[in-house]
Scaffold this motif. Structure first.
Motif, PDB file in Angstrom:
ATOM      1  N   ALA A  35      41.643  39.553  38.053  1.00 44.24           N
ATOM      2  CA  ALA A  35      40.220  39.667  38.399  1.00 44.24           C
ATOM      3  C   ALA A  35      40.013  39.467  39.900  1.00 44.24           C
ATOM      4  N   ALA A  36      40.650  38.452  40.456  1.00 47.06           N
ATOM      5  CA  ALA A  36      40.489  38.173  41.890  1.00 47.06           C
ATOM      6  C   ALA A  36      41.040  39.312  42.741  1.00 47.06           C
ATOM      7  N   SER A  37      42.222  39.813  42.401  1.00 45.11           N
ATOM      8  CA  SER A  37      42.809  40.875  43.227  1.00 45.11           C
ATOM      9  C   SER A  37      42.012  42.171  43.103  1.00 45.11           C
ATOM     10  N   CYS A  38      41.525  42.496  41.905  1.00 38.96           N
ATOM     11  CA  CYS A  38      40.696  43.704  41.752  1.00 38.96           C
ATOM     12  C   CYS A  38      39.397  43.568  42.538  1.00 38.96           C
ATOM     13  N   PHE A  39      38.770  42.418  42.440  1.00 39.03           N
ATOM     14  CA  PHE A  39      37.516  42.173  43.165  1.00 39.03           C
ATOM     15  C   PHE A  39      37.742  42.270  44.670  1.00 39.03           C
ATOM     16  N   LEU A  40      38.774  41.596  45.153  1.00 38.97           N
ATOM     17  CA  LEU A  40      39.043  41.591  46.593  1.00 38.97           C
ATOM     18  C   LEU A  40      39.438  42.974  47.104  1.00 38.97           C
ATOM     19  N   MET A  41      40.298  43.659  46.370  1.00 38.17           N
ATOM     20  CA  MET A  41      40.749  44.979  46.818  1.00 38.17           C
ATOM     21  C   MET A  41      39.604  45.997  46.768  1.00 38.17           C
ATOM     22  N   ALA A  42      38.739  45.903  45.748  1.00 41.39           N
ATOM     23  CA  ALA A  42      37.594  46.809  45.665  1.00 41.39           C
ATOM     24  C   ALA A  42      36.651  46.581  46.844  1.00 41.39           C
ATOM     25  N   ASN A  43      36.352  45.320  47.126  1.00 36.51           N
ATOM     26  CA  ASN A  43      35.473  45.019  48.268  1.00 36.51           C
ATOM     27  C   ASN A  43      36.107  45.429  49.588  1.00 36.51           C
ATOM     28  N   LEU A  44      37.407  45.213  49.725  1.00 32.90           N
ATOM     29  CA  LEU A  44      38.103  45.591  50.948  1.00 32.90           C
ATOM     30  C   LEU A  44      38.092  47.107  51.142  1.00 32.90           C
ATOM     31  N   SER A  45      38.329  47.854  50.102  1.00 29.53           N
ATOM     32  CA  SER A  45      38.342  49.316  50.239  1.00 29.53           C
ATOM     33  C   SER A  45      36.949  49.855  50.574  1.00 29.53           C
ATOM     34  N   ILE A  46      35.914  49.270  49.990  1.00 30.82           N
ATOM     35  CA  ILE A  46      34.545  49.694  50.322  1.00 30.82           C
ATOM     36  C   ILE A  46      34.227  49.324  51.766  1.00 30.82           C
ATOM     37  N   PHE A  47      34.657  48.136  52.173  1.00 28.35           N
ATOM     38  CA  PHE A  47      34.410  47.689  53.555  1.00 28.35           C
ATOM     39  C   PHE A  47      35.102  48.613  54.561  1.00 28.35           C
ATOM     40  N   LEU A  48      36.355  48.983  54.267  1.00 28.43           N
ATOM     41  CA  LEU A  48      37.122  49.798  55.207  1.00 28.43           C
ATOM     42  C   LEU A  48      36.750  51.279  55.169  1.00 28.43           C
ATOM     43  N   PHE A  49      36.482  51.821  53.997  1.00 33.83           N
ATOM     44  CA  PHE A  49      36.327  53.265  53.866  1.00 33.83           C
ATOM     45  C   PHE A  49      34.942  53.719  53.386  1.00 33.83           C
ATOM     46  N   GLY A  50      34.168  52.805  52.857  1.00 30.06           N
ATOM     47  CA  GLY A  50      32.875  53.183  52.276  1.00 30.06           C
ATOM     48  C   GLY A  50      31.787  53.349  53.304  1.00 30.06           C
ATOM     49  N   GLU A  51      30.659  53.782  52.811  1.00 33.43           N
ATOM     50  CA  GLU A  51      29.481  53.972  53.654  1.00 33.43           C
ATOM     51  C   GLU A  51      28.496  52.845  53.367  1.00 33.43           C
ATOM     52  N   PRO A  52      27.931  52.233  54.390  1.00 34.73           N
ATOM     53  CA  PRO A  52      26.942  51.185  54.144  1.00 34.73           C
ATOM     54  C   PRO A  52      25.767  51.729  53.334  1.00 34.73           C
ATOM     55  N   GLY A  53      25.486  51.087  52.224  1.00 36.58           N
ATOM     56  CA  GLY A  53      24.387  51.508  51.366  1.00 36.58           C
ATOM     57  C   GLY A  53      24.614  52.865  50.740  1.00 36.58           C
ATOM     58  N   GLY A  54      25.855  53.354  50.829  1.00 41.49           N
ATOM     59  CA  GLY A  54      26.167  54.703  50.332  1.00 41.49           C
ATOM     60  C   GLY A  54      26.277  54.767  48.822  1.00 41.49           C
ATOM     61  N   ASP A  55      25.885  55.899  48.303  1.00 44.30           N
ATOM     62  CA  ASP A  55      25.982  56.116  46.864  1.00 44.30           C
ATOM     63  C   ASP A  55      27.361  56.634  46.470  1.00 44.30           C
ATOM     64  N   ASN A  56      28.183  56.980  47.433  1.00 47.60           N
ATOM     65  CA  ASN A  56      29.497  57.570  47.151  1.00 47.60           C
ATOM     66  C   ASN A  56      30.627  56.546  47.228  1.00 47.60           C
ATOM     67  N   ASN A  57      30.304  55.286  47.106  1.00 44.89           N
ATOM     68  CA  ASN A  57      31.328  54.248  47.206  1.00 44.89           C
ATOM     69  C   ASN A  57      32.070  54.005  45.899  1.00 44.89           C
ATOM     70  N   PHE A  58      31.663  54.691  44.851  1.00 48.39           N
ATOM     71  CA  PHE A  58      32.317  54.488  43.555  1.00 48.39           C
ATOM     72  C   PHE A  58      33.811  54.745  43.634  1.00 48.39           C
ATOM     73  N   ARG A  59      34.191  55.835  44.286  1.00 50.06           N
ATOM     74  CA  ARG A  59      35.631  56.168  44.346  1.00 50.06           C
ATOM     75  C   ARG A  59      36.410  55.108  45.112  1.00 50.06           C
ATOM     76  N   TRP A  60      35.788  54.518  46.152  1.00 45.87           N
ATOM     77  CA  TRP A  60      36.476  53.465  46.908  1.00 45.87           C
ATOM     78  C   TRP A  60      36.547  52.179  46.080  1.00 45.87           C
ATOM     79  N   ASN A  61      35.542  51.932  45.313  1.00 41.84           N
ATOM     80  CA  ASN A  61      35.536  50.784  44.409  1.00 41.84           C
ATOM     81  C   ASN A  61      36.643  50.948  43.359  1.00 41.84           C
ATOM     82  N   LEU A  62      36.693  52.129  42.763  1.00 39.52           N
ATOM     83  CA  LEU A  62      37.715  52.417  41.760  1.00 39.52           C
ATOM     84  C   LEU A  62      39.112  52.339  42.368  1.00 39.52           C
ATOM     85  N   ALA A  63      39.275  52.887  43.545  1.00 43.32           N
ATOM     86  CA  ALA A  63      40.579  52.836  44.226  1.00 43.32           C
ATOM     87  C   ALA A  63      40.989  51.380  44.489  1.00 43.32           C
TER      88      ALA A  63
END
Length: 181
Positions: free
Chosen positions: A28-56
């Motif tokens: 749970a911790a690693s999935c949570f941290l990695m999902a947040n990290l991928s959104i932080f690094l590759f996602g868009e602020p307030g973006g609706d297209n962050n699902f793929r980065w969350n899943l990744a």
């Protein structure tokens, strides 16, 4: 070679519960941290297209946890009961996958097959005992007793607490040889 180890059922259950809980927390911790990290690094602020980065990130966390368990945690003392249970189940599954071959060789009184089937019975009894499944044990009793009588009549040692891969290979080769005829 795999050898049955004596283990108290209550100890096994408490240790496997503990190790399962710890691995779940790590997952749970690693999935949570990695999902947040991928959104932080590759996602868009307030973006609706962050699902793929969350899943990744979740998938990366899962892979990280698997690697951590296999490379680091697998050898830890608190994982020993769970590792033993998994190895026992793996050995039992090997035999289950070729059980028709084993039983055919037992019917012909092949000593190697007799030992493999006895190990299988002892392993099943231990696994059901460790997991607290008394109903499954009672379902085995007749067949186990009948096989034990046959082994004793043949002069084979009833305590078959180890399984040699060579035994399984011999039965498998014999089966292939008989099928070619």
């Amino acid at each position: 070679m795999f050898e049955l180890q004596p283990m108290a059922a209550e100890f096994y259950r408490s240790q496997t519960r503990r190790s399962t809980l710890m691995v779940c927390v790590i997952l749970a911790a690693s999935c949570f941290l990695m999902a947040n990290l991928s959104i932080f690094l590759f996602g868009e602020p307030g973006g609706d297209n962050n699902f793929r980065w969350n899943l990744a990130g979740v998938i990366a966390g899962l892979l990280l946890t698997i690697a951590l368990v296999r490379k680091v945690l697998w050898e830890q003392p608190w994982m020993a009961a769970a590792v033993y249970g998994l190895r026992l189940k793996r050995q039992l599954m090997k035999i289950t996958n070729m059980l028709h071959q084993v039983e055919a060789a037992v019917a012909e009184e092949d000593p190697t097959a007799m030992k493999v089937l006895r190990f299988y019975h002892l392993g099943l009894i231990q696994m059901h005992t460790l997991e607290g499944n008394q109903t499954a044990i009672s379902d085995l009793v007749k067949g186990v007793d009948r096989h034990l009588e046959r082994m004793t009549a043949m002069g084979l040692a009833p305590e078959q607490n180890r399984l040699e891969q060579v035994w399984l290979d011999q039965i498998s080769q014999r089966w292939r040889h008989l099928k070619r005829r």
